[in-house]
Design a protein around this motif. Structure first.
Motif, PDB file in Angstrom:
ATOM      1  N   ALA A   1       1.011  -0.573   0.580  1.00 12.36           N
ATOM      2  CA  ALA A   1       0.553  -1.168  -0.844  1.00 12.36           C
ATOM      3  C   ALA A   1       2.158  -2.031  -1.281  1.00 12.36           C
ATOM      4  CB  ALA A   1      -0.055  -0.205  -1.612  1.00 12.36           C
ATOM      5  N   LEU A   2       2.834  -1.151  -1.286  1.00 14.47           N
ATOM      6  CA  LEU A   2       4.339  -1.963  -2.050  1.00 14.47           C
ATOM      7  C   LEU A   2       4.750  -2.766  -1.007  1.00 14.47           C
ATOM      8  CD1 LEU A   2       5.991   1.341  -3.396  1.00 14.47           C
ATOM      9  CD2 LEU A   2       4.796  -0.519  -4.670  1.00 14.47           C
ATOM     10  N   LYS A   3       4.716  -2.810   0.396  1.00 16.20           N
ATOM     11  CA  LYS A   3       5.317  -3.722   1.248  1.00 16.20           C
ATOM     12  C   LYS A   3       4.277  -5.051   1.002  1.00 16.20           C
ATOM     13  CE  LYS A   3       7.703  -5.547   4.436  1.00 16.20           C
ATOM     14  NZ  LYS A   3       9.288  -5.727   4.198  1.00 16.20           N
TER      15      LYS A   3
ATOM     16  N   THR B   1       5.358  -6.939  -2.341  1.00 19.70           N
ATOM     17  CA  THR B   1       6.480  -7.885  -1.986  1.00 19.70           C
ATOM     18  C   THR B   1       6.278  -9.222  -1.432  1.00 19.70           C
ATOM     19  OG1 THR B   1       7.006  -6.789  -0.087  1.00 19.70           O
ATOM     20  CG2 THR B   1       7.893  -5.658  -1.922  1.00 19.70           C
ATOM     21  N   LYS B   2       5.212  -9.130  -0.503  1.00 17.20           N
ATOM     22  CA  LYS B   2       4.818 -10.609  -0.044  1.00 17.20           C
ATOM     23  C   LYS B   2       3.917 -11.442  -1.228  1.00 17.20           C
ATOM     24  CE  LYS B   2       7.092  -9.228   3.567  1.00 17.20           C
ATOM     25  NZ  LYS B   2       8.277  -9.826   4.019  1.00 17.20           N
TER      26      LYS B   2
ATOM     27  N   PHE C   1      -3.322  -8.587  -5.098  1.00 14.70           N
ATOM     28  CA  PHE C   1      -3.690  -7.019  -5.601  1.00 14.70           C
ATOM     29  C   PHE C   1      -5.092  -6.585  -5.110  1.00 14.70           C
ATOM     30  CE2 PHE C   1      -4.301  -3.301  -7.984  1.00 14.70           C
ATOM     31  CZ  PHE C   1      -2.957  -2.647  -7.905  1.00 14.70           C
ATOM     32  N   MET C   2      -5.909  -7.713  -5.243  1.00 18.30           N
ATOM     33  CA  MET C   2      -7.518  -7.206  -4.894  1.00 18.30           C
ATOM     34  C   MET C   2      -7.475  -7.276  -3.438  1.00 18.30           C
ATOM     35  SD  MET C   2      -9.378  -9.624  -7.800  1.00 18.30           S
ATOM     36  CE  MET C   2     -10.958  -8.797  -7.199  1.00 18.30           C
TER      37      MET C   2
ATOM     38  N   LYS D   1      12.016  -8.001  -8.261  1.00 23.29           N
ATOM     39  CA  LYS D   1      13.019  -7.141  -8.349  1.00 23.29           C
ATOM     40  C   LYS D   1      12.541  -5.558  -8.363  1.00 23.29           C
ATOM     41  CE  LYS D   1      17.881  -5.984  -9.695  1.00 23.29           C
ATOM     42  NZ  LYS D   1      18.758  -6.253 -10.600  1.00 23.29           N
ATOM     43  N   ASN D   2      11.489  -5.503  -9.296  1.00 24.59           N
ATOM     44  CA  ASN D   2      11.136  -4.207  -9.716  1.00 24.59           C
ATOM     45  C   ASN D   2      10.219  -3.638  -8.381  1.00 24.59           C
ATOM     46  OD1 ASN D   2      12.269  -3.421 -12.118  1.00 24.59           O
ATOM     47  ND2 ASN D   2      10.992  -4.672 -13.229  1.00 24.59           N
ATOM     48  N   ILE D   3       9.298  -4.577  -8.192  1.00 23.71           N
ATOM     49  CA  ILE D   3       8.688  -4.214  -6.789  1.00 23.71           C
ATOM     50  C   ILE D   3       9.426  -3.758  -5.572  1.00 23.71           C
ATOM     51  CG2 ILE D   3       7.036  -5.140  -5.306  1.00 23.71           C
ATOM     52  CD1 ILE D   3       5.673  -6.974  -7.526  1.00 23.71           C
ATOM     53  N   GLN D   4      10.444  -4.684  -5.156  1.00 23.72           N
ATOM     54  CA  GLN D   4      11.166  -4.457  -4.287  1.00 23.72           C
ATOM     55  C   GLN D   4      11.944  -3.129  -4.338  1.00 23.72           C
ATOM     56  OE1 GLN D   4      11.478  -6.343  -1.495  1.00 23.72           O
ATOM     57  NE2 GLN D   4      12.737  -5.003  -0.499  1.00 23.72           N
ATOM     58  N   THR D   5      12.328  -2.893  -5.669  1.00 26.25           N
ATOM     59  CA  THR D   5      13.082  -1.556  -5.913  1.00 26.25           C
ATOM     60  C   THR D   5      12.395  -0.492  -5.540  1.00 26.25           C
ATOM     61  OG1 THR D   5      14.608  -2.638  -7.506  1.00 26.25           O
ATOM     62  CG2 THR D   5      14.304  -0.183  -7.372  1.00 26.25           C
TER      63      THR D   5
END
Length: 585
Positions: free
Chosen positions: A140-142, A145-146, A158-159, A326-330
């Protein structure tokens, strides 16, 4: 029923935190005090449990079809009233049907362990393995990031991510995963906006028992930002329900449909393989998703949002976009390197899906044809083999403390496996068996045929789909499918229409429960955040229901109509008045 099931899911799936800047955010209070029903609700529950079956008692003095109807009312009342835990209520057909002389005990007991239920158990075990290794969060997070941080693009991305995850895990588990992820993203956006303010003063932190809406401070946001928050939260439920229609093993009604097809047409007069279902369901799924996206954007953010899609962002918006990315990548980097367990589960997952698709593709011989007795093999065989391997395969062979610790342990089956949901599907099959054997399906089918006599196939399909959509807003999707899927097959046969022409839209319509929190657990999950109001959920759900009915009809009369040759009634379908499975009026 559904709120009780939701509480169990929340206790199991929401015992984790998301946060930024050393601040932890809970989607729901972790204490059990908030889950206790109010005295008023307890009183209503007792009244429902007492009065529901009593009102239907006169049905017991008529034939078996009416006694079966009494059993359905009895079960529905106890499920809605939560008189017993959902799994316990699901066992009542084992006693009611033999006592009321509807189905003998030796015939009703095996339906609780049908091949489709074994297949469902395998998907739940695989989902537990994905959760145990954290592979779902990494995926999900990867993907996030895209996607980027522009609001309309982020919502659509997101959907799509939520729908994809819902292919392979239950809609409730998918919503339980993605809703906290959405909250974490919105929290990071809120922190970034606060960081951009000139005074840089931090607002007073909300109390620990604050709702998600209070923590997000939606009342202090601009209408555009508040609308985006609402759209993103509600999208978790919409996308998970829509994604569940794409794969035949994703949700209960799909499995009920599969079982009815195998049981009703044992000689292959009508078939539906794993790959055939994907060919039917995936194209309209993208259109369902697009319809949901358009409705959410127009209702919460305004139609002008589409006009701003390609606008060049302002300096402040560009800075905000960088902070969010940046927050998502973190969040992704905090997961560390891909572990042995994640790689192993991913490989097993690919093997499992590949075995299901390639066993009987339909357009070419599959690996099942290589075996001397192909009828001995079903999709559950490969599912059971891989599920068993997960209980011995090491999660981390390089762990100095316990290198042979498996990915899953039997304690996970006791604490995390959804036995209640499994028994619920078993009860759905039991209801379907009772409706069939008692003659209730013939009674309803003949009544529907008399109502729809002279009606052409397209209006008939639209009417049936609309009825199912209305029913599934107030009853569980499994019970709705268990009752109406065999009836739709019978109505189609009695009217000389291809069985799939009514059965397929009936099945997918069971997942179109978008309007009410009680309609399905994913709706209850997002409603409990207090970000979405009842009116907002009802309006968006109503519009999406209409869109999905029209899209389903369009799909059935174009793409699916030609792919499955629905204009030709299958040969060798025997309609006999002696068998209630094939109603003759």
């Amino acid at each position: 029923m559904k709120l009780n099931f939701l509480a169990a899911c929340m206790k199991k799936l929401f015992r984790f935190n998301y946060g930024t800047n050393n601040t932890r955010y809970h989607v729901l209070p972790l204490s059990d005090e908030g889950m206790k029903p109010s005295p008023q609700r307890t009183l209503i529950k007792k009244l429902l449990v007492l009065l529901g079956p009593l009102v239907a008692v006169p049905l017991l003095f008529f034939g078996p079809e009416y006694r079966c109807l009494f059993s359905i009312i009895f079960l529905s009342t106890y499920w809605i009233g939560e008189a017993f835990p959902i799994g316990v209520t699901s066992l009542f057909p084992l006693a009611l049907y033999p006592i009321l002389q509807i189905v003998p005990s030796k015939q009703i007991s095996p339906v609780y362990f049908k091949d489709s239920i074994v297949l469902f158990m395998c998907t739940l075990i695989m989902a537990m393995a994905v959760e145990a290794t954290g592979l779902h969060r990494r995926i999900a997070l990867k993907l996030l990031t895209k996607v980027g941080a522009k609001q309309p693009v982020m919502l659509l991305g997101f959907m799509c991510i939520t729908s994809f995850i819902s292919f392979f895990v239950s809609d409730t588990a998918c919503t339980a995963l993605m809703c906290p992820t959405a909250v974490a993203l919105l929290m990071s956006m809120s922190d970034a906006v606060q960081h951009l303010k000139e005074d840089h003063r931090k607002p007073k932190p909300p109390p620990d028992d604050a709702t998600v809406a209070e923590k997000l401070r939606i009342d202090d946001m601009t209408p555009q930002d508040a609308g985006f928050c609402k759209a993103l939260i509600l999208a978790c439920a919409h996308a998970s329900l829509i994604g569940g229609t794409a794969i035949i093993t994703s949700t209960g009604p799909n499995l009920v449909f599969r079982e009815n097809i195998h049981k009703r047409y044992p000689e292959g007069q009508v078939t539906m393989t794993y790959l055939q279902w994907m060919v039917f369901a995936i194209p309209p799924m993208f259109v369902y998703l697009l319809a949901s996206y358009i409705i959410l954007v127009c209702y919460f953010m305004g139609p002008s949002t589409f006009a701003r899609w390609f606008e060049r962002p302002s300096k402040e918006e560009a800075h905000l976009k960088k902070l969010i990315e940046k927050n998502i990548q973190t969040m992704y980097e905090d997961l560390g390197d891909v572990s042995w367990g994640e790689k192993s589960v991913f490989v097993f997952f690919i093997l499992l899906i590949g075995s299901w698709i390639s066993r009987d593709p339909g357009f070419t011989p599959g690996w099942g044809d290589l075996l001397p007795h192909r009828n001995f093999i079903s999709d559950s065989v490969s599912g059971v083999l891989i599920s068993c391997i997960l209980f011995v395969w090491p999660k981390d062979p390089f762990d100095p403390i316990d290198p042979m610790a498996p990915i899953l342990k039997w304690t996970d089956m006791k604490s995390k496996f959804s036995w209640s949901c499994t028994l619920l599907i078993g009860a759905g099959y039991a209801i379907s068996e009772g409706v069939d054997k008692s003659g209730l399906s013939r009674l309803i089918s003949c009544g529907m045929k008399n109502i729809f006599v002279g009606m052409s196939s397209l209006p008939l399909q639209l009417t049936v789909t609309t009825i199912i959509v209305i029913m599934t807003e107030f009853a569980s999707n499994v019970s709705t499918g268990s009752i109406f899927i065999p009836i739709s097959l019978g109505v189609a046969e009695s009217m000389g229409v291809h069985p799939l022409y009514l059965a397929l839209p009936t099945t997918v319509a069971c997942s179109f429960a978008f309007m009410l929190p009680i309609s399905t657990p994913p709706n209850a999950v997002v409603y409990d955040t207090k970000v979405i109001s009842m009116v907002e959920m009802i309006v968006c759900g109503f519009l999406l229901n209409i869109a999905c009915i029209l899209i389903t009809s369009l799909n059935m009369n174009t793409w699916t109509y030609f792919i499955f040759s629905l204009n030709i009634f299958p040969e060798n379908i025997v309609i006999s008045s002696e068998n209630s499975s094939y109603p003759v009026c």
